[in-house]
Design an enzyme around this catalytic site. Structure first.
Site, PDB file in Angstrom:
ATOM      1  N   PHE A 176      29.012  40.048  43.047  1.00  0.00           N
ATOM      2  CA  PHE A 176      29.343  40.272  43.474  1.00  0.00           C
ATOM      3  C   PHE A 176      30.037  41.347  42.648  1.00  0.00           C
ATOM      4  O   PHE A 176      31.211  42.324  42.654  1.00  0.00           O
ATOM      5  CB  PHE A 176      30.665  40.105  44.663  1.00  0.00           C
ATOM      6  CG  PHE A 176      29.620  39.768  46.025  1.00  0.00           C
ATOM      7  CD1 PHE A 176      28.775  40.483  46.580  1.00  0.00           C
ATOM      8  CD2 PHE A 176      30.123  38.200  46.130  1.00  0.00           C
ATOM      9  CE1 PHE A 176      28.319  39.648  47.647  1.00  0.00           C
ATOM     10  CE2 PHE A 176      29.355  37.723  46.962  1.00  0.00           C
ATOM     11  CZ  PHE A 176      28.795  38.731  48.047  1.00  0.00           C
ATOM     12  N   ARG A 177      29.597  41.082  41.436  1.00  0.00           N
ATOM     13  CA  ARG A 177      30.583  41.808  40.197  1.00  0.00           C
ATOM     14  C   ARG A 177      31.668  41.089  39.460  1.00  0.00           C
ATOM     15  O   ARG A 177      32.798  41.906  38.844  1.00  0.00           O
ATOM     16  CB  ARG A 177      30.002  43.182  39.675  1.00  0.00           C
ATOM     17  CG  ARG A 177      29.046  43.637  39.811  1.00  0.00           C
ATOM     18  CD  ARG A 177      28.354  45.010  39.676  1.00  0.00           C
ATOM     19  NE  ARG A 177      28.982  45.421  37.999  1.00  0.00           N
ATOM     20  CZ  ARG A 177      28.390  44.716  37.210  1.00  0.00           C
ATOM     21  NH1 ARG A 177      26.669  44.145  37.772  1.00  0.00           N
ATOM     22  NH2 ARG A 177      28.282  44.940  35.940  1.00  0.00           N
ATOM     23  N   LEU A 178      31.968  40.137  40.398  1.00  0.00           N
ATOM     24  CA  LEU A 178      33.675  39.401  39.933  1.00  0.00           C
ATOM     25  C   LEU A 178      32.937  38.380  39.174  1.00  0.00           C
ATOM     26  O   LEU A 178      33.737  36.394  38.890  1.00  0.00           O
ATOM     27  CB  LEU A 178      33.941  38.694  41.248  1.00  0.00           C
ATOM     28  CG  LEU A 178      34.410  40.031  42.778  1.00  0.00           C
ATOM     29  CD1 LEU A 178      34.285  38.723  43.896  1.00  0.00           C
ATOM     30  CD2 LEU A 178      34.870  41.190  42.491  1.00  0.00           C
TER      31      LEU A 178
END
Length: 198
Positions: A176-178
């Protein structure tokens, strides 16, 4: 991070990349800028890395000093490197000044190259206009004949550069692009470490 020493982390990641990347796990983007600050970027190969006896050291690549990149390095000896290992979903960014390696280091590396690569360093006017592939192949044949039966010396315009990092950033992809980012800034004889927001 598994260590507070960025060279130790890089060694670990680099070893994994050499085993997992399909081609050229040692490929890195080299960004330079000319005297007017205009940027340029291209892929080169890492040919040595790590701290020296004083704990400094850096990241080594080789090039023709008469090429476009050679001219930009002479005008502005500060660069950025980027390793992108897609198979591992990782990146390493490195920034710092460059200096040339010693003649002995450049000679030793040049001697380790395949003979045709050595001959190519003499035959190529890197970055200059070329009218046809046939012209380049004819130049290569001339150089091959000139050095027939003897060792190929390193051209005087061909050497290595070492990037002495002032900043090294490790980036690990997360869902989740974390993503996870760690940056190491050179501070005196050591490194200041901190996480960054993705």
């Amino acid at each position: 991070m598994e260590s507070q020493d960025p060279y130790v982390i890089f060694d670990s990641w680099f070893k994994e990349a050499r085993e997992s990347e399909l081609n050229d796990g040692n490929a890195m983007a080299l960004a330079t800028a000319d005297a007017n600050g205009h940027p340029s970027v291209r892929m080169v190969l890492l040919k040595g890395h790590g701290p020296d006896a004083d704990g400094k050291g850096g990241f080594i690549f080789y090039t023709n000093l008469e090429s476009r990149k050679g001219g930009e390095l002479a005008a502005n000896p500060h660069v950025a490197l980027l390793f992108h290992w897609k198979s591992l979903r990782r990146q390493v960014r490195i920034e710092g000044p460059i200096t040339q390696v010693s003649d002995a280091t450049a000679d030793a590396y040049f001697a380790s190259r395949a003979r045709d690569s050595q001959l190519g360093a003499w035959a190529s006017d890197q970055s200059r206009p070329l009218d046809s592939r046939a012209t380049f192949e004819a130049r290569f044949a001339e150089v091959k004949a000139r050095f027939e039966g003897r060792d190929v010396p390193r051209p005087p315009h061909w050497t290595g550069n070492i990037v002495s990092p002032t900043r090294i950033e490790f980036w690990q992809d997360r869902e989740f692009r974390l993503h996870e980012r760690w940056v190491f800034d050179c501070e005196g004889d050591g490194w200041r470490t901190q996480m960054l927001y993705p």
